[in-house]
Design an enzyme around this catalytic site. Structure first.
Site: not given
Ligand code: HAX
Length: 434
Positions: A372, A326, A317, A240, A270
Site C-alpha cells: 500500500d 508487490r 506488516h 479480507s 488493511h
C-alpha cells in the site's frame, strides 16, 4: 481442449485423497503450540488455516501456486499489445496451478463474456445510496444485492451433494467476476465523473475493459492488470481473505462471502491503507507547495506522525519482514514509466527515510514498506486522483483470489470454522495458577 471447469474437476478429484489421507492418518499430529500472547494478540502467526492458492514467506513475500510475482509477470501469457499478463490467465493459474495456453484464456474470456450483463437493480442500489457513501460501501452493497442470483443458494435449497458444492460456487464466481469491473467503474464514474458512464466492451480482456469503462487511456489497462494480479491473494490469514473463508464456511454463497471480505478490506490497517498512504502524503505536498522536501524535512514529517500516535501508512506488516515484492513490482513499473513523477519522488524519499526511523522508534517488527506504500502513486499518475476509490481496486483484485480459494474450500469440503474462545479467567487459571 478441456474447459476450465473440466480441468478443475480433474484437479479436484486428484487432490481430494491428499486431504482425506491427512485427516484420516495424521489428524492427531501436532503442528503448532499457542501462547497467551498469540491469543490476546490477534492469533498472530498461529498455524491453523489451510490454502493452496498462495503462500507467504516472511522474507521472500507471496507465491501464487508456488510462483513468485516476478515469475508470474514473466511467464503468464498476455493479451495482444499488453506488457502485463492478463487477469484471466492469473485466475486460471490460481484455480488449476497451471499456466494456461492462449486457447484456455480465450475459453475463460468467453465464459465471462456470456455472464457480463449486470442486473438493472444493481445500478438502482448504487444510485439510491447517499452521494457521500464511501465507494467501498457502495461496492460491497452492490455485490451483496446480487445475492438473489446465487445458483449455489438455490441448488442448496433443492438439495445437492457436498462433493458438488464447488460446481455452483464456480458458477457464482464466474458470474461475479464477469460483473465486478463494471460495478466498480460505474461507482467511480457516478461518484466522481458526474455520472457520465462509459460503456464496456466485453470482447476486451478484464484489464482493458476496466480501463475503458474508467475512461483512462493506455497504459492504464496494464496498470489494472498489474494491480489486480499482485493484490489478488496473500495467503489466508489476512483480514479480507480470512473473512471470505470464514463466512463461506457457513455455506453462505459467494455474494455474501465476498461482500463480507470487502468490509474487512475497508479497514485502515488493511486495504484502506493505500488511500491513507496517499492522503497522508498529500498533507505534506500541500505544505511543501512545488518544492520537493529535503531528507531532513521528510524525516521530521515522519517523526511528527509517529509522535502524534499515528502509524505510517504503507509500512509494516503482520507477516512480512522485508520489502513487500508487490511494492517492488510496482516500484519497477514506476521506475520504467514515471521516474520523474513528483509523487513517486516523495514515495522514494519515504523509502529512504522510513525504515531507519521505524527501527529507531522501536515498535514495528517490520520497518519495510508493504504494497500500500506504492500503489496509490501509479493510480494518481494516470489520473485516478480520488484516493477514496483505491480500496475498491484492491477489492476487485481480492475477489479474484478469494473466490478461487472459496471454490477449493468447498471442493475439499472444509467444514464450518469454529475455533474456541476462552475467558480471561480461564486463561489466568491456566497460566498463573500452574
Ligand atoms: N507505523 C507505526 N507503528 C507501527 C507500524 C507503522 N507502519 N507498523 C507497526 N507499528 C506498531 C504497531 O502499531 C504496534 O504498536 P503497539 O506496540 O503500540 O501496539 C507495534 O508496532 C507492533 O506491531 P507489529 O507486530 O509490527 O505489526 P502488527 O502485526 O500488529 O500490524 C500492520 C501490522 C500492517 C497492521 C501495521 O504494521 C500497521 O499498522 N501498518 C500501517 C498500516 C498499513 O500499512 N496497513 C497495510 C498492511 C498491508 C495490508 O494488509 N494491506 O492490505
Amino acid at each position: 481442449m478441456k474447459t476450465l471447469k473440466e480441468k478443475l474437476f480433474e484437479k479436484i478429484e486428484a487432490w481430494r485423497p491428499r486431504t482425506i489421507k491427512l485427516l484420516k492418518e495424521y489428524g492427531d499430529k501436532k503442528i503448532d503450540d499457542i501462547t497467551v500472547a498469540q491469543i490476546i494478540g490477534g492469533m498472530r502467526g498461529v498455524k491453523c488455516l489451510i490454502s493452496d492458492i498462495s503462500s507467504l514467506d516472511p522474507n521472500e513475500g507471496i507465491r501464487f501456486r508456488g510462483y513468485t510475482i516476478s515469475e508470474i509477470l514473466e511467464k503468464l501469457p498476455r493479451s495482444e499489445n499488453a506488457e502485463i499478463p492478463s487477469i484471466e490467465a492469473h485466475f486460471y493459474l490460481l484455480l488449476t496451478g497451471e499456466f494456461p495456453t492462449s486457447d484456455n484464456i480465450k475459453q475463460v474470456r468467453g465464459e465471462l463474456k456470456k455472464r457480463s450483463k449486470l442486473p438493472a437493480y444493481v445500478y438502482d442500489v448504487i444510485n439510491a445510496m447517499p452521494k457521500e457513501s464511501h465507494p467501498m460501501t457502495m461496492f460491497s452493497s452492490a455485490i451483496l444485492s446480487m445475492q438473489k442470483e446465487s445458483v449455489f443458494a438455490k441448488k442448496y435449497l433443492e438439495g445437492i451433494k457436498k462433493t458438488d458444492y464447488w460446481q455452483f460456487y464456480y458458477e457464482d464466481t464466474l458470474q461475479l467476476l464477469a460483473k465486478i469491473p463494471e460495478i466498480a467503474a460505474y461507482i467511480y464514474r457516478k461518484r466522481y465523473k458526474n455520472g457520465v458512464i462509459i460503456e464496456g466492451d466485453s470482447d476486451l480482456d478484464m484489464g482493458a475493459n476496466f480501463a475503458k469503462m474508467m475512461g483512462i487511456g493506455k497504459p492504464y489497462d496494464d496498470v489494472s492488470r498489474l494491480y489486480f494480479i499482485t493484490h489478488s491473494d496473500h495467503e489466508s490469514g489476512n483480514v479480507s481473505a480470512h473473512t471470505g473463508h470464514l463466512v463461506s464456511s457457513a455455506l453462505s454463497d459467494i455474494y455474501y462471502s465476498t461482500s463480507a471480505m470487502l468490509n474487512g478490506l475497508a479497514g485502515p490497517l488493511h486495504g484502506l491503507a493505500n488511500q491513507e498512504a496517499l492522503r497522508w502524503l498529500q498533507e505534506l505536498m500541500k505544505k511543501m507547495g512545488d518544492k520537493t522536501p529535503t531528507k531532513e524535512e521528510m524525516q521530521k514529517f515522519v517523526w511528527d506522525t509517529l509522535n502524534s500516535g499515528q502509524v505510517i501508512p504503507g509500512y509494516g506488516h503482520a507477516v512480512l519482514r522485508k520489502t513487500d515484492p508487490r511494492y517492488q513490482s510496482q516500484r519497477d513499473f514506476c521506475l520504467k514509466h514515471l521516474p520523474n513523477d513528483p509523487v513517486f519522488k516523495y514515495v522514494n524519499l519515504l523509502y529512504e527515510v522510513v525504515p531507519d526511523i521505524l527501527r529507531k522508534h522501536g515498535r514495528a517488527k517490520n520497518p519495510w514498506p508493504n504494497v500500500d506504500g506504492q500503489s496509490g502513486v501509479i493510480q494518481w499518475y494516470y489520473g485516478l486522483k480520488e484516493y477514496d476509490f483505491y480500496t475498491v481496486l484492491f477489492g476487485i483484485a481480492r475477489t479474484v483470489g478469494v473466490s478461487a480459494n472459496l471454490i477449493w474450500d468447498r471442493a475439499l469440503a472444509y467444514p464450518i470454522e469454529r475455533p474456541k474462545s476462552l475467558t480471561t479467567e480461564i486463561i489466568e487459571n491456566l497460566t498463573m495458577k500452574n
